[in-house]
Design a protein around this motif. Structure first.
Motif: not given
Length: 378
Positions: A169-179, A305-312, A323-329
């Motif tokens: 799966g695709r893990a979000l970058e921190p800036e994507e999480v905020e947006i 939402i992702t289409a409007r924000l231009g997020i993949p 969530y799981g990726s960010l916990l481990l990171a």
């Protein structure tokens, strides 16, 4: 005197086959094939089988078909499986029935199974479906072995080659999480926005978040408990038990998310809803206040939402994966992440996040040169 077996013969698959004849109670004989890597091994297995038969340790001739036994196996599973899981089992076993269903359970050979899987692949059944069907087939024959209806498991040597796995799966970058969090808060429907926020903030499965009632949330302690799931089965939404016993879990709610839930709860009370009635109410409802949202609603909103924000492109499950990726990171122990995610055991978590853990392990480097260097004084 037992009837002698045939001469061993070499097969195209590289094995030797030896046919033995087992006397039945009516005086007739039943022919059974055994296999070995060498002719001597096949003969030895055949003679051992004859000895076991004479001692009453070989299953007697049974007329039932694979289809009949598979149906009885599924009927027993009905008592332990969630409806959606049972429906998947029936579909995956159903792939096999046109080919193996009419055959006698005791007469099915490894070549029959191989030919069946090849035929299913030709029909377009993918590797995942083939592996699932084979796993059920193996479980069915293990059950038949335990009941002494067959003398061997014909699936033992059969495998389905796994394709090269793509990223889970695709893990979000921190800036994507905020947006995304801002977008969830600004979504016109509070129920949809908050449900998506919980998937990201607590790693909930889509069905878990939709199955939540206000009584599942302790607003004082700031905890949320998973007790049920709302899923779609044959076009209808149904309530089921959590996916596994480990999925029934209690999670701490992040402060910002907890404040939003408290505010919504207080709003319902101000509108005159009685506390006891509210506790029994689903949190995320649509037009019908007695039922949760349609299971497709969250993915539909996330696409917009992702289409409007231009997020993949993202799936709701990618919020959980993030969530799981960010916990481990951020250094959370594997066992804690497994518990929070509701995985049946940490090995599942390890398999899902192996790529991330591998990156983390590579960042830990011990230089022996540093061991002899004097440490700076505090």
């Amino acid at each position: 005197m037992p009837k002698k077996g045939s001469k061993p013969r070499y097969r195209e698959d590289g094995r030797w086959e030896y046919r033995v004849y087992l006397r039945e109670e009516d005086g007739g004989y039943r022919r059974v094939s055994v296999y070995g890597r060498t002719a001597e091994q096949a003969i030895r297995k055949g003679r051992e089988l004859q000895i076991q038969h004479e001692r009453g340790l070989v299953p007697k001739k049974d007329p039932r078909t694979f289809g009949a036994f598979a149906e009885s196996w599924l009927a027993r599973k009905e008592k332990t499986l969630a409806p959606k899981t049972l429906n998947n089992y029936r579909r995956e076993v159903g792939y096999l029935l046109p080919y193996l269903g009419p055959k006698k359970l005791q007469s099915i050979r490894p070549v029959d199974i191989r030919q069946t899987l090849d035929a299913l692949a030709a029909r377009g059944i993918g590797p995942r479906g083939l592996r699932k069907s084979l796993a059920h087939l193996r479980a069915i024959f293990q059950d038949a072995l335990a009941l002494e209806l067959v003398h061997r498991d014909p699936t033992a040597a059969i495998r389905v080659e796994a394709p090269t796995r793509s990223k889970v799966g695709r893990a979000l970058e921190p800036e994507e999480v905020e947006i995304l969090l801002r977008a969830f808060d600004g979504w016109p429907t509070w129920e949809v926005g908050m449900a998506l926020r919980l998937c990201l903030a607590l790693g909930l499965r889509e069905g878990e978040v939709l199955g939540l009632k206000w009584g599942d949330i302790d607003l004082e302690r700031g905890e949320l408990t998973i007790r049920r799931a709302w899923t779609r089965l044959e076009g209808k939404g149904i309530l089921t038990e959590p996916k596994t016993p480990a999925a029934r879990r209690t999670l701490p709610i992040p402060q910002a998310t907890l404040e939003r839930l408290r505010a919504r709860y207080a709003q319902h009370l101000a509108e005159g809803v009685r506390p006891q009635e509210l506790r029994e109410s689903f949190i995320f409802t649509g037009k019908d206040p007695s039922r949760p949202l349609n299971p497709h609603t969250l993915n539909h909103a996330l696409r917009k939402i992702t289409a409007r924000l231009g997020i993949p492109h993202l799936r709701v499950h990618d919020l959980r994966h993030s969530y799981g990726s960010l916990l481990l990171a951020n250094g959370a122990p594997l066992e804690l992440v497994s518990e929070r995610m509701g995985h049946a055991n940490p090995s599942i978590t390890l398999n899902v996040y192996r790529h991330l853990l591998g990156h983390e392990r590579r960042s830990w480097v011990l230089d022996p040169e540093d061991l002899s260097r004097p440490r700076p004084k505090a």
